[in-house]
Design a protein around this motif. Structure first.
Motif, short mmCIF file in Angstrom:
data_model
loop_
_atom_site.label_atom_id
_atom_site.label_comp_id
_atom_site.label_asym_id
_atom_site.label_seq_id
_atom_site.Cartn_x
_atom_site.Cartn_y
_atom_site.Cartn_z
N GLY A 1 -34.17 -27.15 -41.95
CA GLY A 1 -32.99 -27.43 -41.15
C GLY A 1 -33.28 -28.16 -39.87
N VAL A 2 -34.53 -28.21 -39.44
CA VAL A 2 -34.86 -28.93 -38.21
C VAL A 2 -35.86 -30.04 -38.46
CG1 VAL A 2 -34.40 -26.94 -36.77
CG2 VAL A 2 -36.70 -27.28 -37.65
N GLY A 3 -36.10 -30.36 -39.72
CA GLY A 3 -37.06 -31.40 -40.06
C GLY A 3 -36.44 -32.78 -40.04
N PHE B 1 -24.54 -23.29 -36.83
CA PHE B 1 -24.56 -23.84 -35.49
C PHE B 1 -25.89 -24.56 -35.24
CE2 PHE B 1 -25.64 -23.51 -30.97
CZ PHE B 1 -24.54 -24.18 -30.41
N GLY B 2 -25.80 -25.77 -34.72
CA GLY B 2 -27.01 -26.56 -34.47
C GLY B 2 -27.22 -27.68 -35.47
N ASP B 3 -26.54 -27.64 -36.60
CA ASP B 3 -26.66 -28.72 -37.58
C ASP B 3 -26.00 -29.98 -37.03
OD1 ASP B 3 -27.96 -27.16 -39.46
OD2 ASP B 3 -26.09 -26.45 -40.35
N THR B 4 -26.56 -31.13 -37.33
CA THR B 4 -26.04 -32.40 -36.84
C THR B 4 -25.03 -32.99 -37.82
OG1 THR B 4 -27.88 -33.58 -37.87
CG2 THR B 4 -28.16 -32.90 -35.58
N LEU B 5 -24.20 -33.92 -37.32
CA LEU B 5 -23.14 -34.49 -38.15
C LEU B 5 -23.69 -35.28 -39.33
CD1 LEU B 5 -20.65 -35.74 -35.39
CD2 LEU B 5 -20.42 -33.74 -36.86
N ASP C 1 -15.53 -24.69 -44.21
CA ASP C 1 -15.51 -25.58 -45.38
C ASP C 1 -16.76 -26.46 -45.43
OD1 ASP C 1 -12.93 -24.66 -46.01
OD2 ASP C 1 -12.03 -26.15 -44.65
N LEU C 2 -17.41 -26.61 -44.30
CA LEU C 2 -18.50 -27.58 -44.20
C LEU C 2 -19.76 -27.10 -44.92
CD1 LEU C 2 -18.19 -28.65 -40.45
CD2 LEU C 2 -17.31 -29.85 -42.47
N GLU C 3 -20.38 -28.03 -45.62
CA GLU C 3 -21.71 -27.81 -46.20
C GLU C 3 -22.60 -28.93 -45.74
OE1 GLU C 3 -21.65 -27.29 -50.40
OE2 GLU C 3 -20.58 -25.37 -50.30
N VAL C 4 -23.88 -28.64 -45.62
CA VAL C 4 -24.82 -29.64 -45.11
C VAL C 4 -25.98 -29.80 -46.08
CG1 VAL C 4 -24.26 -29.18 -42.69
CG2 VAL C 4 -26.11 -27.92 -43.79
#
Length: 369
Positions: free
Chosen positions: A122-124, A136-140, A167-170
């Motif tokens: 998630g931060v790579g 929280f912390g995920d980018t657009l 609703d959002l998935e990343v």
């Protein structure tokens, strides 16, 4: 004026079901089993054709041999004043591709995504194919728009469209790391004893791993070591020609050479894969070889375990793929693995490739601080 004349079109046989491709698949297997000897492989293919009718009246072994030369898989050159048929680099590349398809191509991906995540998911900086709920912390730029809009339609309906946070998935991210891998292959005489060819599967796995790294992880490094009475490094292109010798098993020499190679690598992720079927039976003291094939020799075993501990201090895990099931050999491998804090697999020849791929991906995603 003669005009046009039409006749029934019969296309040439091609693709994976053509006679050439069917024979070529078998021929590549035979090349590995004969250590790259084209003439011997052709003799075996002719014998198989005699027993199983691989060819027919319209396409014979002679036609196949001519096609191999026309397509650039084999060539003729002078060696010691005599003509000899040898493989070309194109054939060597094709064997690597075939090994990749055979060893790793049949492994299915889990429906729930990868099983071996890095601790820093998630931060790579490398997108993966795994999708998860927004946090929280995920980018657009990580948002999977298609899946998110579909969730919104299911949750709120089409008439009054709303896109909410739940609703959002990343798309998951992984740390982009590089890994230095050394593969150690046992070429002692026991690799062909007891009526079982163990060296050919080992070569296939190394070829498949080489193809996988070159195609998917080009920044990674892969070095191949063989060990018998001594240990030495070989090139990937030499793998099809690898033969078992009348050697004992000098595991110490193999580990020393592997550690020396990895010390020169700048990446933090380093690993050793050792494919063997027997116990260490040899040690070099100066110019003298100390050998003992009658059981586990305390002197040889202690030196081997000392190197396992040294690898651990250098953060180099050793994964042992043991192609043997003797209880006392398993006990040695367990002790070796415990000292190194590595892993061990007691694999049959068919399952070897799956273990190598799983462990390679696990170690590659590990971020060593």
């Amino acid at each position: 004026m003669r005009g046009h004349r039409f006749s029934k079109f019969i296309p040439a046989e091609q693709g994976p079901n053509s006679k050439f491709d069917q024979l070529f698949d078998i021929f590549q297997q035979l090349l590995l089993m004969t250590s790259g000897d084209v003439s011997e492989a052709m003799s075996w293919l002719s014998e198989l054709d005699r027993q199983y009718n691989l060819t027919n009246d319209s396409y014979g072994i002679g036609d196949f041999f001519d096609d191999l030369k026309k397509k650039g898989y084999i060539t003729e050159e002078k060696q010691d004043g005599e003509s000899k048929i040898i493989m070309t680099p194109k054939a060597e590349k094709s064997i690597r591709k075939s090994a990749l398809d055979e060893i790793f191509g049949k492994l299915k991906r889990s429906k729930t995504g990868g099983n071996h995540h890095t601790p820093h998911m998630g931060v790579g900086d490398e997108l993966s194919s795994d999708i998860r709920q927004f946090q929280f912390g995920d980018t657009l730029d990580q948002i999977a728009m298609t899946e998110s809009i579909k969730n919104a339609q299911v949750n709120h309906g089409i008439g009054d469209f709303m896109l909410m946070e739940n609703d959002l998935e990343v798309v998951e991210r992984e740390q982009k790391t590089t890994t230095a891998t050394v593969v150690m292959i046992d070429i002692s005489h026991s690799m062909i004893l007891y009526g079982e060819d163990r060296i050919t599967p080992a070569k296939k796995v190394a070829l498949a791993l080489a193809k996988l790294i070159r195609s998917k992880y080009p920044k990674d490094s892969l070095d191949i070591i063989v060990f018998g009475n001594d240990a030495w490094q070989i090139q990937i292109k030499d793998l099809p020609y690898l033969e078992v010798g009348p050697y004992h098993t000098n595991t110490v020499a193999g580990l020393e050479l592997a550690m020396d190679i990895l010390r020169r690598k700048k990446t933090r992720n380093k690993q050793i894969f050792m494919i063997t079927d027997g116990k260490p039976t040899c040690l070099k003291e100066g110019i003298r070889y100390y050998k003992n094939s009658f059981g586990l020799d305390r002197k040889i075993i202690n030196k081997t375990l000392t190197l396992a501990a040294q690898c651990r201090r250098l953060d180099i895990p050793v994964t042992t793929f043991m192609i043997a099931t003797d209880p006392y050999l398993k006990q040695f491998v367990q002790n070796f693995t415990q000292v190194n804090n590595g892993r061990a697999y007691y694999s049959n020849l068919q399952g070897l490739g799956g273990f190598v791929l799983e462990d390679f991906q696990r170690n590659r995603r590990k971020n060593v601080k």
